[in-house]
Write an enzyme that holds these catalytic residues in place. Structure first.
Site, PDB file in Angstrom:
ATOM      1  N   ARG A 137      -0.098  12.971  10.077  1.00 20.56           N
ATOM      2  CA  ARG A 137       1.222  13.556  10.356  1.00 20.56           C
ATOM      3  C   ARG A 137       1.474  14.748   9.444  1.00 20.56           C
ATOM      4  NH1 ARG A 137       4.026   7.726  11.249  1.00 20.56           N
ATOM      5  NH2 ARG A 137       3.440   7.657  13.438  1.00 20.56           N
ATOM      6  N   SER A 158       7.032   7.278  12.896  1.00 21.63           N
ATOM      7  CA  SER A 158       6.824   5.974  12.268  1.00 21.63           C
ATOM      8  C   SER A 158       7.615   4.869  12.953  1.00 21.63           C
ATOM      9  CB  SER A 158       7.224   6.055  10.798  1.00 21.63           C
ATOM     10  OG  SER A 158       8.566   5.662  10.655  1.00 21.63           O
ATOM     11  N   ASP A 199       4.105  -1.061  11.304  1.00 17.86           N
ATOM     12  CA  ASP A 199       3.648   0.270  10.949  1.00 17.86           C
ATOM     13  C   ASP A 199       3.068   0.901  12.210  1.00 17.86           C
ATOM     14  OD1 ASP A 199       2.860   1.896   8.209  1.00 17.86           O
ATOM     15  OD2 ASP A 199       1.607   2.367   9.941  1.00 17.86           O
ATOM     16  N   ASP A 201       0.796  -1.226   0.000  1.00 17.77           N
ATOM     17  CA  ASP A 201       0.000   0.000   0.000  1.00 17.77           C
ATOM     18  C   ASP A 201       0.835   1.286   0.000  1.00 17.77           C
ATOM     19  OD1 ASP A 201       1.019  -0.394   2.517  1.00 17.77           O
ATOM     20  OD2 ASP A 201      -0.849  -0.202   3.601  1.00 17.77           O
ATOM     21  N   HIS A 202       2.099   1.194   0.373  1.00 19.21           N
ATOM     22  CA  HIS A 202       2.917   2.412   0.461  1.00 19.21           C
ATOM     23  C   HIS A 202       3.609   2.740  -0.863  1.00 19.21           C
ATOM     24  CE1 HIS A 202       2.269   2.028   4.736  1.00 19.21           C
ATOM     25  NE2 HIS A 202       3.042   3.063   5.014  1.00 19.21           N
TER      26      HIS A 202
HETATM   27  C1  MIC Z   1       4.227   6.491   8.216  1.00 14.88           C
HETATM   28  O1  MIC Z   1       3.063   6.827   8.289  1.00 14.88           O
HETATM   29  O2  MIC Z   1       5.169   7.211   8.576  1.00 14.88           O
HETATM   30  C2  MIC Z   1       4.557   5.112   7.662  1.00 14.88           C
HETATM   31  C3  MIC Z   1       5.174   5.303   6.346  1.00 14.88           C
HETATM   32  O3  MIC Z   1       3.369   4.392   7.491  1.00 14.88           O
HETATM   33  C4  MIC Z   1       5.480   4.414   8.654  1.00 14.88           C
HETATM   34  C5  MIC Z   1       6.038   3.140   8.192  1.00 14.88           C
HETATM   35  C6  MIC Z   1       7.180   3.308   7.233  1.00 14.88           C
HETATM   36  O4  MIC Z   1       7.973   4.223   7.341  1.00 14.88           O
HETATM   37  O5  MIC Z   1       7.292   2.448   6.366  1.00 14.88           O
HETATM   38  C7  MIC Z   1       4.843   4.162  10.017  1.00 14.88           C
HETATM   39  O6  MIC Z   1       3.944   4.852  10.395  1.00 14.88           O
HETATM   40  O7  MIC Z   1       5.323   3.269  10.747  1.00 14.88           O
HETATM   41 FE1  SF4 Z   2       0.077   4.916   5.053  1.00 10.22          FE
HETATM   42 FE2  SF4 Z   2       1.416   5.632   7.249  1.00 10.22          FE
HETATM   43 FE3  SF4 Z   2      -0.035   7.414   5.891  1.00 10.22          FE
HETATM   44 FE4  SF4 Z   2      -1.253   5.524   7.235  1.00 10.22          FE
HETATM   45  S1  SF4 Z   2       0.025   7.140   8.075  1.00 10.22           S
HETATM   46  S2  SF4 Z   2      -1.736   6.181   5.149  1.00 10.22           S
HETATM   47  S3  SF4 Z   2       0.127   3.787   6.966  1.00 10.22           S
HETATM   48  S4  SF4 Z   2       1.800   6.341   5.172  1.00 10.22           S
END
Ligand code: MIC
Ligand code: SF4
Length: 643
Positions: free
Chosen positions: A379, A535, A119, A64-65
Site C-alpha cells: 500500500r 485495511s 487483517d 506484529d503491528h
Molecule cells: C494494513 O495493512 O493496513 C493493516 C494495518 O495491516 C490493516 C489492519 C489494521 O489496520 O490493523 C489491514 O490490512 O487490515
Molecule cells: Fe502488516 Fe498490514 Fe503491512 Fe502486511 S500490509 S506488513 S499486515 S501492516
C-alpha cells in the site's frame, strides 16, 4: 458444470444460503487469525459476546503491528492478548515471531480449509490453496465462537499465466500487472483464481505475494491450486500431512478471464499514491531515491530475502539512501543468519529491523519531507508512511535493491547476471515462540489482564426510523480506511482507546472533522466510489460510531468496510443515482426518512432540508444485515443470539 477451486471449498463449508452469485452465504470457518492492532478489540468483543472458548480447529493471535512499545500501551495490549489467548483457546505468536501472514503461511495454513483474519491481507494463505479472507474484528470474534462467516457469493476471475518470468522480474510484478489491468476496485465482488502452465514455476511464497496483493484489487480473496509445489513447500515445513491436492474442474466457469504471458512482463512500480497507479520501472529511472524498505507481508519470505542478500553481496548502498530490511518471520531471520546471507545484508549498509510490519504501517522509518521511498510493500496511500508529503512507490525486492545500490530508480534488469538462489529442502522448524492455550479446565483460572489504556467498545443503538443529521463531511472517491482512521507510530498504540483515537479520525482529509462531529452529536458522511477501501480495521467504523455518525451515503463501498459499518450499527447507503452526490454539500441538513420500511423495499428517501431536494438511496440488505442494523450492530445482536 464443474467447480472452481474456491467453489469447491465453499461447497464443503456451506452452512447458510445457496451457491448463487450475488446472494449471501454463510461458511464454516476452520481457522482464524488476529494481529495486535485489531486483536485487542476482537478479544474484547469475544468477551462482550459472552463467548468463553474458541470452537475453530485453530485460532492464532499474532503480535506484529504494534511492536515499538514507546510507553506502556503496546505492551499492555500484548499482555491482554496473551491472557485472552490463553483463556479462550487461541495460540499466541509472540512479538518477534513474525508477521501474521508470513508465519501463518509457514506454520498453520492448510489447503482446502477456510481462514478468516482481522487483517485485510489474510488472503496471503491463498498461495497454498486455502480459502482465506480478511474481515473485521467482530466477525472474527464471532467465527472464533463457532459462527459462520458471511460473504456475498462471489463471481470468479481466472488469471491464466503462461511462460515464465525472466530474471529480475518477480511475483510482485505479476501482482502489479493485475492491478494495472483491473484497478483497485476491479476485484470487488470477485474471487481471483490463478492457473495456467505459468504457475508451476512459482513457489508458494511467490504465489502468496500475489494473493496478498489481491487485497488491493478489492477482491474477496485470491487463490492458487494446491499442487506438487504446495506439497514440496509443506514438506519443507515439516507439514506434509497437511497437504491435499486441489484444482478446479476442467469445465469450471469463470465470469472473467485474464491472460498474462510471463515472458513479456518487465519490472513494474505502483506510483504515488495508489497501488494501481502502475508504470514500468524503465520509465522512472531518473528519479532520485531517498529511502528503500524491503519486507512486509508481501515480500519477506526466505526466497525474497535470499535474493536481496545475493544482490547486495559485496556491494554497498548509495550515499544518501537509507535501506531497511525486515525479514517476515523468526524462521526467515534465523535461516538468513545460519547461511550467512544476513551478513551480506548487514555489510551492504542496510538497517535490519525486527520481524514485524514496521515501516509498512508507519511504525517508524518514516521518509524525510518530500522523500522518495521505494517499498516492497502493498500500500502506498498518502501519509501511510508517516510522512504526509513522501512519495511512496511499491516495487519488487529486485527493483528495491537495484535502486538502493544506485541511489536512483533503477531497472534491475540492468544489474547483469541474476545470482543463483539455492532454496533449502527443509526450513528451521522452531515453534517455541508460539504459546499454546491453557486446557479448558485450566482456562477458567486465567484472568484477562487489561491495562489502563484498554477501554470500552462504544455502544450502538438500534436503528431509528428517521435520521436527521447534518452532512458533516463530504469526501471523494477511493477514500481508504487509512484516511478514516489513520495508523502510524503516534496513533496505533491507542487502538483499544476509542475516545483518544477519535481525535485523529479523518485527520488526513479534514483536521476539524472529529471536533465538529463530536459537537454536532450526530452526523452523516458523504462518500464517493469504493469508500473504505484498504485495511480491515473496524476502528474506521467504531470511531465514527463514537463520534455520532449514523449513516454513510456513498457511490459504492469496499466489502470489509461495509460489513464493519453494519456490524457497528451504522447505515451504509448507496446513491441510486450517482449524480445526486454532486448536489450535496458539507453542512447540509439531511433527513433519511422511513428507514424501517426502506429496509424492506430496498430504497429510502433522503430529504436535503437545506436545498429542498429529495433523492433516493439504496439500502438493499440481506435479512441478516437488516437484523443486525435493527439490533444496532453485531454486538447487540450477538448478546441475544450467540454464546
Ligand atoms: C494494513 O495493512 O493496513 C493493516 C494495518 O495491516 C490493516 C489492519 C489494521 O489496520 O490493523 C489491514 O490490512 O487490515
Ligand atoms: Fe502488516 Fe498490514 Fe503491512 Fe502486511 S500490509 S506488513 S499486515 S501492516
Amino acid at each position: 458444470m464443474g467447480y472452481t477451486i474456491a467453489e469447491k471449498i465453499i461447497k464443503a463449508h456451506l452452512v447458510k444460503g445457496e451457491m448463487k452469485k450475488g446472494s449471501e452465504i454463510g461458511i464454516r470457518i476452520d481457522q482464524t487469525l488476529t494481529q495486535d492492532a485489531t486483536g485487542t478489540m476482537a478479544y474484547l468483543e469475544f468477551e462482550r459476546m459472552g463467548l468463553s472458548r474458541v470452537k475453530t480447529e485453530k485460532s492464532v493471535a499474532y503480535i506484529d503491528h504494534n511492536t515499538l512499545q514507546c510507553g506502556f500501551e503496546n505492551a499492555d495490549d500484548h499482555r491482554f492478548i496473551r491472557s485472552a489467548a490463553k483463556k479462550y483457546g487461541v495460540y499466541f505468536s509472540s512479538p518477534g515471531n513474525g508477521i501474521c501472514h508470513q508465519v501463518h503461511l509457514e506454520r498453520f495454513g492448510i489447503p482446502g480449509k477456510t481462514l478468516i483474519g482481522s487483517d485485510s491481507h489474510t488472503p496471503t494463505c491463498g498461495g497454498l490453496g486455502m480459502l482465506s479472507i480478511g474481515a473485521g474484528g467482530m466477525d472474527v470474534a464471532a467465527a472464533m465462537g463457532g459462527s459462520e462467516y458471511y460473504i456475498t457469493y462471489p463471481k470468479m476471475i481466472k488469471v491464466n499465466l503462461t511462460g515464465s518470468l525472466r530474471p529480475f522480474v518477480s511475483a510482485k510484478d505479476i501482482a502489479l500487472e493485475v492491478l494495472r489491468i483491473l484497478s483497485v476496485k476491479g476485484g470487488v465482488g470477485y474471487i481471483v483464481e490463478w492457473g495456467g502452465e505459468g504457475i508451476k514455476s512459482l513457489s508458494v511464497p511467490e504465489r502468496a505475494t500475489i494473493t496478498n496483493m489481491g487485497a488491493e484489487l478489492g477482491a474477496t480473496t485470491s487463490i492458487f491450486p494446491s499442487d506438487e509445489v504446495t506439497r514440496k513447500f509443506l514438506k519443507a515445513q515439516g507439514r506434509e500431512n497437511d497437504y491435499t491436492p486441489l484444482s478446479s474442474d476442467p469445465d469450471a466457469v469463470y465470469d472473467k478471464t485474464i491472460d498474462i504471458n510471463l515472458d513479456t512482463l518487465s519490472p513494474l512500480a505502483a506510483c504515488p499514491h495508489k497501488p494501481d497507479n502502475v508504470a514500468k520501472v524503465s520509465e522512472l529511472t531518473n528519479i532520485k531515491v531517498d529511502q528503500v524498505c524491503i519486507g512486509s507481508c508481501t515480500n519477506s519470505s526466505l526466497y525474497d530475502m535470499l535474493k536481496v542478500a545475493a544482490l547486495l553481496k559485496g556491494k554497498h548502498i548509495a550515499e544518501g539512501v537509507s535501506l531497511s530490511v525486515s525479514p517476515g518471520s523468526k524462521q526467515v531471520l534465523n535461516m538468513l543468519a545460519r547461511c550467512g546471507a544476513l551478513s551480506d545484508i548487514i555489510s551492504s549498509g542496510a538497517r535490519v529491523l525486527e520481524c514485524a510490519c514496521g515501516p509498512c504501517i508507519g511504525m517508524g522509518f518514516s521518509p524525510s519531507s518530500g522523500g522518495v521511498s521505494l517499498r516492497t510493500f502493498n500500500r502506498n496511500f498518502e501519509g501511510r508512511s508517516g510522512t504526509r508529503d513522501a512519495k511512496v512507490y511499491l516495487v519488487s525486492p529486485e527493483t528495491a535493491v537495484a535502486s538502493a545500490l544506485n541511489g536512483i530508480f533503477t531497472d534491475p534488469m540492468t544489474l547483469g547476471d541474476f545470482p543463483k538462489i539455492e532454496m533449502p529442502d527443509s526450513f528451521i522448524i522452531d515453534d517455541s515462540s508460539v504459546i499454546p492455550p491453557a486446557s479448558p479446565k485450566e482456562a477458567e483460572k486465567v484472568e484477562l489482564i487489561k491495562g489502563p489504556n484498554i477501554g470500552d467498545i462504544p455502544k450502538s443503538e438500534p436503528i431509528s426510523d428517521t435520521i436527521s443529521a447534518v452532512s458533516i463531511l463530504k469526501v471523494g472517491d477511493h477514500i481508504t480506511t487509512d484516511h478514516i482512521m489513520p495508523a502510524g507510530a503516534k496513533i496505533l498504540p491507542y487502538r483499544s482507546n476509542i475516545p483518544y483515537l477519535s481525535k485523529f479520525c479523518f485527520e488526513v482529509c479534514d483536521k476539524t472533522f472529529a471536533e465538529r462531529a463530536k459537537k454536532a452529536g450526530k452526523g452523516i458522511i458523504i462518500g464517493g466510489v469504493n469508500y473504505g477501501q484498504g485495511s480491515s480495521r473496524e476502528h474506521a467504523a467504531l470511531v465514527p460510531l463514537y463520534l455520532g455518525i449514523k449513516a454513510v451515503i456513498a457511490k459504492s463501498f469496499a466489502r470489509i468496510h461495509a460489513a464493519n459499518l453494519i456490524n457497528a450499527g451504522i447505515l451504509p447507503l448507496t446513491f441510486k443515482n450517482a449524480d445526486d452526490y454532486d448536489f450535496l454539500n458539507e453542512g447540509d441538513n439531511l433527513e433519511i426518512i422511513g428507514i424501517i420500511e426502506g429496509l424492506n423495499t430496498g430504497e429510502i428517501k433522503v430529504l436535503n432540508k437545506t436545498s429542498g431536494k429529495v433523492f433516493t438511496a439504496i439500502c438493499d440488505f440481506t435479512e441478516r444485515q437488516k437484523e443486525l442494523l435493527k439490533a444496532g450492530g453485531l454486538l447487540n445482536y450477538a448478546a441475544g443470539n450467540l454464546g
